[in-house]
Structure formats: C-alpha cells, structure tokens
Design a protein around this motif. Structure first.
Motif, PDB file in Angstrom:
ATOM      1  N   UNK A 169       0.845  -1.194   0.000  1.00 14.11           N
ATOM      2  CA  UNK A 169       0.000   0.000   0.000  1.00 14.11           C
ATOM      3  C   UNK A 169       0.879   1.242   0.000  1.00 14.11           C
ATOM      4  N   UNK A 170       0.571   2.164  -0.893  1.00 11.75           N
ATOM      5  CA  UNK A 170       1.329   3.418  -0.979  1.00 11.75           C
ATOM      6  C   UNK A 170       0.949   4.310   0.201  1.00 11.75           C
ATOM      7  N   UNK A 171       1.936   4.770   0.940  1.00 15.13           N
ATOM      8  CA  UNK A 171       1.671   5.645   2.082  1.00 15.13           C
ATOM      9  C   UNK A 171       1.543   7.098   1.683  1.00 15.13           C
ATOM     10  N   UNK A 172       2.476   7.565   0.861  1.00 14.35           N
ATOM     11  CA  UNK A 172       2.435   8.965   0.456  1.00 14.35           C
ATOM     12  C   UNK A 172       3.063   9.122  -0.918  1.00 14.35           C
ATOM     13  N   UNK A 173       2.679  10.205  -1.585  1.00 11.30           N
ATOM     14  CA  UNK A 173       3.226  10.540  -2.894  1.00 11.30           C
ATOM     15  C   UNK A 173       3.655  11.997  -2.864  1.00 11.30           C
ATOM     16  N   UNK A 174       4.904  12.259  -3.239  1.00  8.89           N
ATOM     17  CA  UNK A 174       5.427  13.615  -3.312  1.00  8.89           C
ATOM     18  C   UNK A 174       6.110  13.783  -4.663  1.00  8.89           C
ATOM     19  N   UNK A 175       5.457  14.516  -5.563  1.00 10.17           N
ATOM     20  CA  UNK A 175       6.008  14.744  -6.893  1.00 10.17           C
ATOM     21  C   UNK A 175       6.290  13.392  -7.555  1.00 10.17           C
ATOM     22  N   UNK A 176       7.528  13.110  -7.892  1.00  3.44           N
ATOM     23  CA  UNK A 176       7.856  11.856  -8.576  1.00  3.44           C
ATOM     24  C   UNK A 176       8.182  10.721  -7.614  1.00  3.44           C
ATOM     25  N   UNK A 177       8.143  10.989  -6.314  1.00  2.00           N
ATOM     26  CA  UNK A 177       8.511   9.984  -5.321  1.00  2.00           C
ATOM     27  C   UNK A 177       7.283   9.436  -4.602  1.00  2.00           C
ATOM     28  N   UNK A 178       7.388   8.191  -4.167  1.00  2.00           N
ATOM     29  CA  UNK A 178       6.328   7.612  -3.338  1.00  2.00           C
ATOM     30  C   UNK A 178       6.959   6.692  -2.294  1.00  2.00           C
ATOM     31  N   UNK A 179       6.243   6.493  -1.196  1.00  2.00           N
ATOM     32  CA  UNK A 179       6.790   5.703  -0.100  1.00  2.00           C
ATOM     33  C   UNK A 179       5.859   4.596   0.352  1.00  2.00           C
ATOM     34  N   UNK A 180       6.452   3.528   0.886  1.00  2.00           N
ATOM     35  CA  UNK A 180       5.700   2.426   1.482  1.00  2.00           C
ATOM     36  C   UNK A 180       6.374   2.032   2.790  1.00  2.00           C
ATOM     37  N   UNK A 181       5.621   1.384   3.669  1.00  2.00           N
ATOM     38  CA  UNK A 181       6.166   0.855   4.908  1.00  2.00           C
ATOM     39  C   UNK A 181       6.259  -0.664   4.818  1.00  2.00           C
ATOM     40  N   UNK A 182       7.382  -1.206   5.227  1.00  2.00           N
ATOM     41  CA  UNK A 182       7.576  -2.658   5.235  1.00  2.00           C
ATOM     42  C   UNK A 182       7.681  -3.114   6.685  1.00  2.00           C
ATOM     43  N   UNK A 183       6.753  -3.987   7.090  1.00  2.00           N
ATOM     44  CA  UNK A 183       6.751  -4.479   8.466  1.00  2.00           C
ATOM     45  C   UNK A 183       7.774  -5.602   8.622  1.00  2.00           C
ATOM     46  N   UNK A 184       8.171  -5.913   9.860  1.00  4.32           N
ATOM     47  CA  UNK A 184       9.193  -6.947  10.090  1.00  4.32           C
ATOM     48  C   UNK A 184       8.846  -8.295   9.460  1.00  4.32           C
ATOM     49  N   UNK A 185       7.584  -8.720   9.543  1.00 10.10           N
ATOM     50  CA  UNK A 185       7.204 -10.018   8.974  1.00 10.10           C
ATOM     51  C   UNK A 185       7.498 -10.064   7.482  1.00 10.10           C
ATOM     52  N   UNK A 186       7.158  -8.992   6.773  1.00  6.28           N
ATOM     53  CA  UNK A 186       7.406  -8.953   5.323  1.00  6.28           C
ATOM     54  C   UNK A 186       8.893  -9.033   5.029  1.00  6.28           C
ATOM     55  N   UNK A 187       9.704  -8.361   5.844  1.00  5.25           N
ATOM     56  CA  UNK A 187      11.152  -8.417   5.640  1.00  5.25           C
ATOM     57  C   UNK A 187      11.704  -9.818   5.877  1.00  5.25           C
ATOM     58  N   UNK A 188      11.050 -10.577   6.747  1.00  3.72           N
ATOM     59  CA  UNK A 188      11.524 -11.926   7.073  1.00  3.72           C
ATOM     60  C   UNK A 188      11.176 -12.943   5.982  1.00  3.72           C
ATOM     61  N   UNK A 189      10.006 -12.786   5.356  1.00  8.10           N
ATOM     62  CA  UNK A 189       9.524 -13.819   4.431  1.00  8.10           C
ATOM     63  C   UNK A 189       9.688 -13.427   2.957  1.00  8.10           C
ATOM     64  N   UNK A 190      10.328 -12.291   2.702  1.00  7.73           N
ATOM     65  CA  UNK A 190      10.598 -11.844   1.330  1.00  7.73           C
ATOM     66  C   UNK A 190      12.042 -11.359   1.245  1.00  7.73           C
ATOM     67  N   UNK A 191      12.404 -10.858   0.092  1.00  7.32           N
ATOM     68  CA  UNK A 191      13.767 -10.340  -0.091  1.00  7.32           C
ATOM     69  C   UNK A 191      13.903  -8.903   0.410  1.00  7.32           C
ATOM     70  N   UNK A 192      12.829  -8.324   0.942  1.00  7.72           N
ATOM     71  CA  UNK A 192      12.908  -6.945   1.429  1.00  7.72           C
ATOM     72  C   UNK A 192      13.932  -6.794   2.554  1.00  7.72           C
ATOM     73  N   UNK A 193      14.190  -7.859   3.271  1.00  7.44           N
ATOM     74  CA  UNK A 193      15.181  -7.796   4.340  1.00  7.44           C
ATOM     75  C   UNK A 193      16.592  -7.568   3.839  1.00  7.44           C
ATOM     76  N   UNK A 194      16.813  -7.783   2.524  1.00  2.00           N
ATOM     77  CA  UNK A 194      18.145  -7.586   1.935  1.00  2.00           C
ATOM     78  C   UNK A 194      18.253  -6.262   1.187  1.00  2.00           C
ATOM     79  N   UNK A 195      17.171  -5.493   1.125  1.00  5.64           N
ATOM     80  CA  UNK A 195      17.130  -4.297   0.271  1.00  5.64           C
ATOM     81  C   UNK A 195      17.996  -3.167   0.830  1.00  5.64           C
ATOM     82  N   UNK A 196      18.498  -2.334  -0.091  1.00 10.08           N
ATOM     83  CA  UNK A 196      19.335  -1.190   0.294  1.00 10.08           C
ATOM     84  C   UNK A 196      19.126  -0.049  -0.698  1.00 10.08           C
ATOM     85  N   UNK A 197      19.524   1.139  -0.296  1.00  3.68           N
ATOM     86  CA  UNK A 197      19.405   2.305  -1.163  1.00  3.68           C
ATOM     87  C   UNK A 197      20.197   2.068  -2.451  1.00  3.68           C
ATOM     88  N   UNK A 198      19.578   2.421  -3.572  1.00  4.76           N
ATOM     89  CA  UNK A 198      20.203   2.217  -4.873  1.00  4.76           C
ATOM     90  C   UNK A 198      19.729   0.974  -5.590  1.00  4.76           C
TER      91      UNK A 198
END
Length: 227
Positions: A169-198
C-alpha cells in the motif's frame, strides 16, 4: 554449467488462451535462489525453491520478483525459466540484478478458491523504480522510491502497487517519489530484508488505477469534443 532445456516462451502472456487467466496476489510464498544462469539467445535461469516440485507442472506460471515466467523444466528442488530479451529490457534484470546466488520473491499462480490476500497482480512489469531512501519507523522500515514519469499518474496514496512481486500500500506521494512501509514479517519472508538504497525493483501498477486513469482521459477528451 548444466544445460537448461525447453522450448516454452518465457512470458506467461505468450501461452495461447491463457493471456488473461493467469493472476497472482502479490503475497510472496517463497524466497528462491538463482543457482545457474545461461545466456543463449534468451536468458535461462535455474531457481532453487522450497516448493513441492511434484506439484509444479511443466508450463506452470511462477512470478519471480514480480515477473510472470513459465516453468520449462523441473528438478527435485528447482525449476528452470527462460527470460526473453524484451522482458530483460523492461525489468530490473537489465541492471544485472539476476546473478548466481541472488534471491528472488516467488509466488505461484492464483488458483480458483485461493484466498486473495493482497491485490490482483498480472506479473507483467510496467517499469523499474529505485530505492532512494530508507528510514526506520518503529519496527517497520519506510522505503522511498523514484517512480518513472509515465507511471506517476497511476500511483496514489492508499493505492496498491506491486514491487518485486510484493503487494504493498502506498503511504504517500510527493512529486515523482512515493513511499511504502515494510513491516518486520514482510522483511523476514521476502527479499525486502536484503534491500538497500540504490537497488532497482520491478513495479507493476494496480490494474484498477490503470482503468480509472483511462476513464479520466476518455472523459476529458469527450468534454473537449463537446465544446
């Protein structure tokens, strides 16, 4: 390197008669690992998985980081897929994200009677986004992305997007940028736990958002024509 075999097309939409029937939910059910890659015409990959491969048929569809791909070969704990040059160019694979040892979000195609836990996802990537900021907020992590100009109109606060095959779910949109929140469970069961800037991720916009935007365009054109 072992020979990766099969003559199936990589895109799920190529399968005659099934173009509109294959769907996913954006709920990742396994983290796969690329164990082999071969460039021979198209890109071929062998992906290790925890799925019970006795239940996966040749020709089955599996979303790999949000890309709907066709199984062309199965093993006891792995399956092979073939990725066309077009798919490579339209997804984060063009940034050399698919390397031996890389982890992938996996989801098998939705079946009749399955629970729709996320939102309807087709597995056809619309574009690629880049993580431009990360910030811890309580136990969750806020991710900010830079959206492609041609897709910005489809992204709205509280709307849905699929990023690397994950329904969010999209939390906010600012111009060309948008943000989402990732909860701990999602980071554990997906690759989001390995994600980094860039990092680059596959983006699929919500089908409903696409239709709403098109209706607005049609209504605007009709209003101009009536003047």
């Amino acid at each position: 390197m072992l020979k990766l075999g099969g003559d199936w097309n990589s895109s799920c939409s190529k399968k005659i008669g099934l173009r509109d029937s294959i769907m996913f939910t954006g709920i990742v059910t396994d983290i796969g690992k690329i164990v082999e890659l071969e460039k021979r015409g198209d890109l071929r990959a062998r992906i290790e998985t925890n799925y019970d491969m006795s239940t996966v048929a040749i020709g089955a569809s599996i979303a790999c980081d949000g890309i709907c791909l066709t199984v062309i070969r199965t093993g006891s704990n792995c399956f092979d897929v073939e990725i066309s040059a077009e798919s490579v160019e339209k997804t984060h694979i063009k940034f050399n994200t698919w390397v031996t040892g890389a982890s992938l979000n996996l989801e098998r195609a939705l079946r009749v009677g399955d629970e729709l836990g996320g939102h309807l996802v087709s597995g056809h990537v619309d574009g690629v986004v880049e993580i431009i900021d990360m910030e811890e907020e309580g136990d969750s992590t806020r991710f900010v992305f830079n959206a492609p100009p041609n897709l910005q109109k489809f992204i709205a606060p509280k709307g849905s997007v699929a990023l690397n095959g994950t329904s969010l779910t999209v939390n906010e949109v600012h111009s060309s940028n948008f943000g989402v929140n990732i909860i701990p469970h999602t980071k554990e069961v997906t690759t989001w736990g390995f994600s980094k800037i860039g990092d680059h991720l596959n983006l699929e916009i919500d089908t409903l958002a696409r239709y709403v935007a098109r209706l607005n365009e049609v209504n605007t054109e009709a209003n101009y024509s009536a003047l």
